[in-house]
Structure formats: C-alpha cells, structure tokens
Enzyme design. Structure first.
Site, PDB file in Angstrom:
ATOM      1  N   LYS A   1     -61.445 -42.779  19.200  1.00 29.08           N
ATOM      2  CA  LYS A   1     -60.179 -42.362  19.490  1.00 29.08           C
ATOM      3  C   LYS A   1     -60.071 -42.544  20.916  1.00 29.08           C
ATOM      4  CE  LYS A   1     -60.343 -37.665  20.723  1.00 29.08           C
ATOM      5  NZ  LYS A   1     -59.702 -37.377  21.834  1.00 29.08           N
ATOM      6  N   ASN A   2     -60.952 -42.371  22.021  1.00 31.63           N
ATOM      7  CA  ASN A   2     -60.708 -42.454  23.113  1.00 31.63           C
ATOM      8  C   ASN A   2     -60.535 -43.812  23.756  1.00 31.63           C
ATOM      9  OD1 ASN A   2     -60.581 -39.853  23.220  1.00 31.63           O
ATOM     10  ND2 ASN A   2     -62.581 -39.197  24.196  1.00 31.63           N
TER      11      ASN A   2
ATOM     12  N   ARG B   1     -53.050 -34.644  26.128  1.00 32.94           N
ATOM     13  CA  ARG B   1     -53.358 -34.955  27.237  1.00 32.94           C
ATOM     14  C   ARG B   1     -53.248 -36.866  27.711  1.00 32.94           C
ATOM     15  NH1 ARG B   1     -54.930 -33.738  32.299  1.00 32.94           N
ATOM     16  NH2 ARG B   1     -56.081 -35.457  33.624  1.00 32.94           N
TER      17      ARG B   1
ATOM     18  N   CYS C   1     -55.090 -27.048  29.511  1.00 32.31           N
ATOM     19  CA  CYS C   1     -55.926 -27.214  28.157  1.00 32.31           C
ATOM     20  C   CYS C   1     -56.972 -26.416  28.066  1.00 32.31           C
ATOM     21  CB  CYS C   1     -55.871 -28.779  27.953  1.00 32.31           C
ATOM     22  SG  CYS C   1     -57.554 -29.244  27.434  1.00 32.31           S
TER      23      CYS C   1
ATOM     24  N   ARG D   1     -57.017 -29.751  34.350  1.00 35.31           N
ATOM     25  CA  ARG D   1     -57.071 -31.171  34.273  1.00 35.31           C
ATOM     26  C   ARG D   1     -55.984 -31.517  34.865  1.00 35.31           C
ATOM     27  NH1 ARG D   1     -58.350 -32.201  28.030  1.00 35.31           N
ATOM     28  NH2 ARG D   1     -59.046 -34.540  28.857  1.00 35.31           N
ATOM     29  N   PRO D   2     -55.841 -31.551  36.255  1.00 36.06           N
ATOM     30  CA  PRO D   2     -54.805 -32.199  36.988  1.00 36.06           C
ATOM     31  C   PRO D   2     -54.622 -33.578  36.922  1.00 36.06           C
ATOM     32  CG  PRO D   2     -56.699 -31.342  38.417  1.00 36.06           C
ATOM     33  CD  PRO D   2     -57.077 -31.220  37.092  1.00 36.06           C
ATOM     34  N   MET D   3     -53.645 -34.174  37.551  1.00 32.33           N
ATOM     35  CA  MET D   3     -53.715 -35.691  37.626  1.00 32.33           C
ATOM     36  C   MET D   3     -53.433 -36.258  38.874  1.00 32.33           C
ATOM     37  SD  MET D   3     -50.866 -36.591  34.603  1.00 32.33           S
ATOM     38  CE  MET D   3     -50.827 -38.234  35.061  1.00 32.33           C
ATOM     39  N   ASP D   4     -53.944 -35.443  39.975  1.00 30.29           N
ATOM     40  CA  ASP D   4     -53.686 -36.015  41.129  1.00 30.29           C
ATOM     41  C   ASP D   4     -54.343 -37.266  41.608  1.00 30.29           C
ATOM     42  OD1 ASP D   4     -56.180 -34.492  40.664  1.00 30.29           O
ATOM     43  OD2 ASP D   4     -56.688 -34.848  42.607  1.00 30.29           O
ATOM     44  N   LEU D   5     -55.571 -37.803  40.997  1.00 28.63           N
ATOM     45  CA  LEU D   5     -56.252 -38.900  41.056  1.00 28.63           C
ATOM     46  C   LEU D   5     -55.009 -40.078  40.609  1.00 28.63           C
ATOM     47  CD1 LEU D   5     -59.844 -38.019  39.957  1.00 28.63           C
ATOM     48  CD2 LEU D   5     -58.668 -38.384  42.285  1.00 28.63           C
TER      49      LEU D   5
ATOM     50  N   ASP E   1     -68.680 -34.646  26.174  1.00 30.25           N
ATOM     51  CA  ASP E   1     -68.055 -34.282  24.743  1.00 30.25           C
ATOM     52  C   ASP E   1     -69.218 -34.118  23.644  1.00 30.25           C
ATOM     53  OD1 ASP E   1     -65.328 -37.003  25.212  1.00 30.25           O
ATOM     54  OD2 ASP E   1     -65.556 -34.938  25.813  1.00 30.25           O
TER      55      ASP E   1
ATOM     56  N   ILE F   1     -68.346 -31.410  34.160  1.00 29.76           N
ATOM     57  CA  ILE F   1     -67.286 -32.257  33.946  1.00 29.76           C
ATOM     58  C   ILE F   1     -66.156 -31.378  33.811  1.00 29.76           C
ATOM     59  CG2 ILE F   1     -66.026 -34.159  32.730  1.00 29.76           C
ATOM     60  CD1 ILE F   1     -68.448 -34.923  34.068  1.00 29.76           C
TER      61      ILE F   1
ATOM     62  N   ARG G   1     -58.114 -33.997  15.135  1.00 28.87           N
ATOM     63  CA  ARG G   1     -57.558 -34.698  16.263  1.00 28.87           C
ATOM     64  C   ARG G   1     -58.749 -35.916  16.416  1.00 28.87           C
ATOM     65  NH1 ARG G   1     -55.916 -31.830  21.555  1.00 28.87           N
ATOM     66  NH2 ARG G   1     -55.547 -33.978  22.017  1.00 28.87           N
TER      67      ARG G   1
HETATM   68  C1  EPZ Z   1     -61.337 -38.419  28.699  1.00 33.43           C
HETATM   69  O1  EPZ Z   1     -60.477 -37.128  29.424  1.00 33.43           O
HETATM   70  C2  EPZ Z   1     -61.608 -38.147  27.507  1.00 33.43           C
HETATM   71  N1  EPZ Z   1     -60.135 -38.079  26.719  1.00 33.43           N
HETATM   72  C3  EPZ Z   1     -62.100 -36.706  27.351  1.00 33.43           C
HETATM   73  O2  EPZ Z   1     -62.477 -36.559  25.724  1.00 33.43           O
HETATM   74  C4  EPZ Z   1     -63.601 -36.329  27.924  1.00 33.43           C
HETATM   75  O3  EPZ Z   1     -64.050 -35.371  27.841  1.00 33.43           O
HETATM   76  C5  EPZ Z   1     -63.483 -37.090  29.547  1.00 33.43           C
HETATM   77  O4  EPZ Z   1     -62.668 -38.213  29.574  1.00 33.43           O
HETATM   78  C6  EPZ Z   1     -64.644 -36.945  30.407  1.00 33.43           C
HETATM   79  O5  EPZ Z   1     -65.585 -37.897  29.772  1.00 33.43           O
HETATM   80  C7  EPZ Z   1     -59.722 -39.331  26.577  1.00 33.43           C
HETATM   81  O6  EPZ Z   1     -60.289 -40.613  26.837  1.00 33.43           O
HETATM   82  C8  EPZ Z   1     -58.427 -39.584  25.635  1.00 33.43           C
HETATM   83  P1  EPZ Z   1     -61.288 -37.271  33.268  1.00 33.43           P
HETATM   84  P2  EPZ Z   1     -59.803 -37.400  30.952  1.00 33.43           P
HETATM   85  O7  EPZ Z   1     -59.944 -37.772  34.050  1.00 33.43           O
HETATM   86  O8  EPZ Z   1     -59.525 -38.779  31.217  1.00 33.43           O
HETATM   87  C9  EPZ Z   1     -60.776 -33.851  36.540  1.00 33.43           C
HETATM   88  C10 EPZ Z   1     -62.352 -35.420  23.878  1.00 33.43           C
HETATM   89  O9  EPZ Z   1     -62.869 -34.459  23.514  1.00 33.43           O
HETATM   90  N2  EPZ Z   1     -59.707 -34.763  37.077  1.00 33.43           N
HETATM   91  O10 EPZ Z   1     -62.448 -38.215  33.567  1.00 33.43           O
HETATM   92  O11 EPZ Z   1     -58.727 -36.283  31.287  1.00 33.43           O
HETATM   93  C11 EPZ Z   1     -60.583 -33.049  35.292  1.00 33.43           C
HETATM   94  O12 EPZ Z   1     -59.862 -32.070  35.571  1.00 33.43           O
HETATM   95  C12 EPZ Z   1     -61.759 -35.326  25.233  1.00 33.43           C
HETATM   96  O13 EPZ Z   1     -62.374 -36.634  23.080  1.00 33.43           O
HETATM   97  C13 EPZ Z   1     -59.204 -34.426  38.161  1.00 33.43           C
HETATM   98  O14 EPZ Z   1     -59.515 -33.523  39.088  1.00 33.43           O
HETATM   99  O15 EPZ Z   1     -60.965 -36.832  31.728  1.00 33.43           O
HETATM  100  C14 EPZ Z   1     -61.849 -33.039  34.686  1.00 33.43           C
HETATM  101  O16 EPZ Z   1     -62.351 -31.954  35.210  1.00 33.43           O
HETATM  102  C15 EPZ Z   1     -61.795 -34.077  25.816  1.00 33.43           C
HETATM  103  N3  EPZ Z   1     -57.870 -35.066  38.829  1.00 33.43           N
HETATM  104  C16 EPZ Z   1     -62.434 -34.164  35.189  1.00 33.43           C
HETATM  105  O17 EPZ Z   1     -61.707 -34.730  36.146  1.00 33.43           O
HETATM  106  C17 EPZ Z   1     -57.452 -36.040  37.922  1.00 33.43           C
HETATM  107  O18 EPZ Z   1     -56.538 -36.801  38.574  1.00 33.43           O
HETATM  108  C18 EPZ Z   1     -62.891 -35.459  34.334  1.00 33.43           C
HETATM  109  O19 EPZ Z   1     -61.520 -35.767  33.713  1.00 33.43           O
HETATM  110  C19 EPZ Z   1     -57.995 -36.419  36.729  1.00 33.43           C
HETATM  111  C20 EPZ Z   1     -59.040 -35.581  36.496  1.00 33.43           C
END
Ligand code: EPZ
Length: 421
Positions: free
Chosen positions: A22-23, A94, A118, A123-127, A308, A330, A400
């Site tokens: 999926k991911n 997301r 969520c 889960r912000p998008m600052d990065l 996950d 995480i 999902r």
């Molecule tokens: C991906 O989410 C996966 N989803 C998630 O799987 C998975 O849990 C996660 O990576 C971690 O491995 C998909 O690939 C569609 P991140 P993503 O950006 O990309 C923080 C599932 O169950 N962060 O690595 O959103 C964030 O808040 C789902 O299949 C920032 O602070 O994960 C989190 O605490 C759930 N700023 C951490 O990083 C940002 O700009 C990990 O987020 C981005 C992220």
C-alpha cells in the site's frame, strides 16, 4: 458499518499470498503526474486507500484504468485539468499530500489541502514544505491549503532533513527528478517503499543515486517517459500475517515474503521464540513452543523496527511469558489499541510513548473497536488467540490496508467472518 467476528483457539496451517505494498503504491501512483506518458503498475494492491488515491488523481484529470481485478493500474496524466488536491479527499488519506512534489515539478504550481490531524498524531508537513522551498518553491498556507508556486520551475538544492520522514523524502525525490540541476537529500528515509519509488522513477528516465541510504542524489532531467513497474511486496501486511501462527499456533507460509524487508522485525520474533525460515516461495513461520517469550521493542525509522508493526507486536506480547516494554518513537499517539486489548484481559500500562505489557495466560474474546489501520489488525490477531468470540467493529479502518483479511485468514483455518451491522 461492517464488523469482523473471530473465534479463537484454532491452529492455522497453509499459505497466505502477500499483496503489493500500500505505502509503495500510494507514492508510485502520483509519480504519473511527472510524465505525459502512461505509467503501468503491476501487483497493485486492491485497497480502499488505492481507490481514494485514484479518485484524487482523477480529480486532477489523470486517466486511471484498473485491469486484471485491480492488480494492474495504468495511469496517464496527459491532459491535466486541475492542480488542486481537495480537502474532502486529502482529509481521508494523508498520502494525498504526495501529489504536491510532482505537481510543482511538472506544472510549477499546486494547491494541496493540509491533511489535518489523524488518529495517530498531528503529522505536520513542515519537512515537505521546507524541502520544496529549498528548491525554489514559494509555499504559503491559506484557508487550510498549501498554495505552492515555482516560477520557472524548481532548482536542484541540498536538502538536509531534520527527521528521516518517508513522505517528505518521497515528495522531494519526485520533485527533484525534473528540477534544474542536482538535488541531494540528506538524512533521507531508507524504507523499501522509497527504494521502490526510486526504481520506478529511474525506469521513467530519472537520474537517481543512493536510494536506500541516508543520502539520495538526483540530477534533474527535462522530461520523464513511460514505464511499467511491479509494486514491491507489502512488508507490513507480511509482518501482520507472520504473527497469525504465533497467536493461534500452527505453521503458515507467507508467499512473496522477503527477509530483507523486515530484518528488525524478524530479529524480535526470533528473540520471542518464533522460527522464521526462507522457502522458495516466501517465509515459513511457526512458534517454537506454546508460549512466546517477552521482548522489548523500540520503533525506529528503517531499518529499525517499523512503527506500523508495533500494534500487532504488542498484541502478541500480551500473552507472552514475562514483561515487555514497547517504546513508540515515531508517532505521538499510537497506543490506541492498548485500551481495546485491556478489554480482552491484557495487562498493559501506558505512560506517554512507553507501554509496559505484563504477559497473561490467555486473552478473552470481547467486543472491541478499531481506531486506526494497524490497531484494527492487532485486534483481529488477538481474537485468533482469545478464548471465545471477539467482535471488531469499524473495520473500514482495516480495509484501507488489508485486502480481504477475513478471506486470507479463513483460508488457513481461522474461524473468522465479516458481518454487516
Ligand atoms: C508513512 O507515513 C506511512 N504512510 C505510514 O504508514 C508510516 O507509519 C510512516 O511513513 C512511518 O514509517 C505511507 O507511506 C502512505 P513520516 P508518513 O513523514 O510519510 C513527523 C500505515 O499504517 N513529520 O515518516 O506520513 C510525523 O508527524 C501508515 O500504513 C513531521 O514532523 O510518515 C511523524 O511523527 C500510518 N514533519 C513522523 O515524522 C513532516 O513534515 C513520521 O512521519 C513530516 C513528518
């Protein structure tokens, strides 16, 4: 709303086919926005999140054709009609935010709703934003939407990530393929889904080096072409089904399973007293004795233990011999399965990001509620080991990320069925 009813106590035996990830698919599908030529994905999973991504891409004007019962998706973004990802779709999933990088790269503009909160965290998008701004994008937040423009297109840049975010790495990687010049992503995420995306982009004509390591270098090109790409095996679905015989007893072969996708997880299974062996078709799993051993788990970015699979592991440790400590590093709120497991008789203490699980002899079936995708999978697994009947409600969370979980488990002997309430 559907529920799933599980009767515990039946050992499992047989084979379970693991689907495409999926991911990975949720990042591969937006990659079609980078090219005028069609992108064909094989081994695509049939999941509600894939349907949501399909709706989003179609709302942008992408033509999406599914063939062979959904396993093959052909996506063509030849005639785009919009560059706006609407809140109604983004708030459901997301991963919709993964259209931001590709739209900016090829169309030099994008309007993408912030996903909003969520269940498992803010889960912000600052990065994502700071990385794309480093490449010359102007991005501002208005009415809950990110309004992004890149006059004259994106430029290659050095992008150091504070945290190895999967989504930010994917957005920046896709954007960099068409940027002018070289982009270096430092502290990049190393997940297998990133490697799969890079391989697909390379087959479309992108110049990428270093995927799977912490430093990815991308030399921008003028355009990308067509490609056919097989979606990598879903390591989280794999880990989830590998745990089924640990809960219920018996022996299950997970077809398509690969050790290299889940080494940290398999190390913990071995410590807990579970045998995992490679077969020509996948991975064979069987617990060594009637009761697993307690182990401590800390979730980390790949190649560490995957967040996950934390909920599923916690459920297994509820009846292990001894006390286990799980640290969720995480996400800030990913223990919502704990209160539901406690309703089944588990002995779990949660303090912030740490959960202490004291193994009990047996869980008891109960009515429990799914709260997020992986938590709901952990409750189904717990039902396989529990005395009596467990009813898991709100299984739309499950759909999902898991293709027909009740069919795959009943095919190896589980007493499980889906009921409509
Ligand atoms: C991906 O989410 C996966 N989803 C998630 O799987 C998975 O849990 C996660 O990576 C971690 O491995 C998909 O690939 C569609 P991140 P993503 O950006 O990309 C923080 C599932 O169950 N962060 O690595 O959103 C964030 O808040 C789902 O299949 C920032 O602070 O994960 C989190 O605490 C759930 N700023 C951490 O990083 C940002 O700009 C990990 O987020 C981005 C992220």
């Amino acid at each position: 709303m559907d529920s799933i009813v599980v009767k515990g106590g039946t050992p499992l035996n047989g084979k379970i086919q693991i689907a495409g990830a999926k991911n990975a698919a949720l990042a591969l599908m937006p990659a079609t926005l980078l090219s005028e030529e069609p992108l064909t994905l094989t081994n695509a999973p049939r999941l509600s999140d894939i349907k949501t991504m399909t709706q989003l891409l179609q709302s942008l004007g992408v033509e999406v054709t599914s063939m062979q019962n959904g396993k093959v998706q052909v996506l063509s973004s030849h005639d785009m009609t919009s560059t706006t990802a609407d809140y109604e779709i983004v708030r459901k999933m997301r991963a919709s935010n993964l259209v931001l990088g590709p739209l900016l790269a090829r169309h030099h503009q994008a309007v993408v709703s912030l996903p909003g909160g969520c269940a498992i965290g803010a889960r912000p998008m600052d990065l994502h934003v700071s990385g794309l701004e480093a490449m010359g994008a102007q991005i501002e937040l208005k009415d809950g939407y990110l309004h992004a423009v890149a006059k004259g297109g994106l430029k290659g840049a050095r992008v150091p990530l504070r945290f190895a975010s999967v989504g930010a790495t994917e957005n920046i990687l896709m954007a960099a393929t068409l940027a002018k010049g070289t982009t270096v992503i430092e502290n990049a995420a190393r997940e297998p889904e990133i490697v799969d995306l890079a391989r697909c982009l390379r087959s479309m004509g992108a110049q990428i080096d270093g995927e799977g390591t912490s430093t990815i270098t991308i030399d921008g090109v003028d355009r990308l072409g067509a490609a056919t790409h097989p979606v990598v095996t879903d390591r989280i679905e794999l880990g989830t089904y590998m745990l089924a015989p640990v809960f219920a007893g018996g022996e299950v072969e997970c077809l398509g399973g690969r050790l290299d996708l889940i080494e940290a997880f398999v190390e913990k299974l071995d410590a807990a007293g579970v045998d995992v062996s490679e077969t020509p078709d996948g991975l064979l799993v069987k617990r060594r004795s009637d009761r697993a051993r307690a182990v401590d788990v800390t979730t980390e970015v790949f190649p560490g233990f995957p967040t996950d699979l934390q909920a599923q592991m916690m459920a297994m440790l509820c009846t292990a011999d001894g006390t286990s400590v799980l640290e969720e590093k995480i996400f800030e709120n990913r223990f919502m399965h704990a209160p539901e497991l406690i309703r089944m008789g588990a002995n779990i203490e949660v303090h912030g990001g740490t959960a202490t699980v004291h193994g009990v002899d047996r869980l008891k079936g109960a009515r429990v509620m799914a709260t997020d995708l992986r938590a709901s999978a952990s409750l189904i697994l717990a039902g396989l080991a529990a005395e009596g009947e467990t009813v898991v409600s709100r299984v739309y969370h499950l759909d999902r990320g898991y293709e027909h979980i009740e069919e795959k488990l009943s095919a190896v002997g589980a007493q499980i069925e889906r009921v409509s309430e």
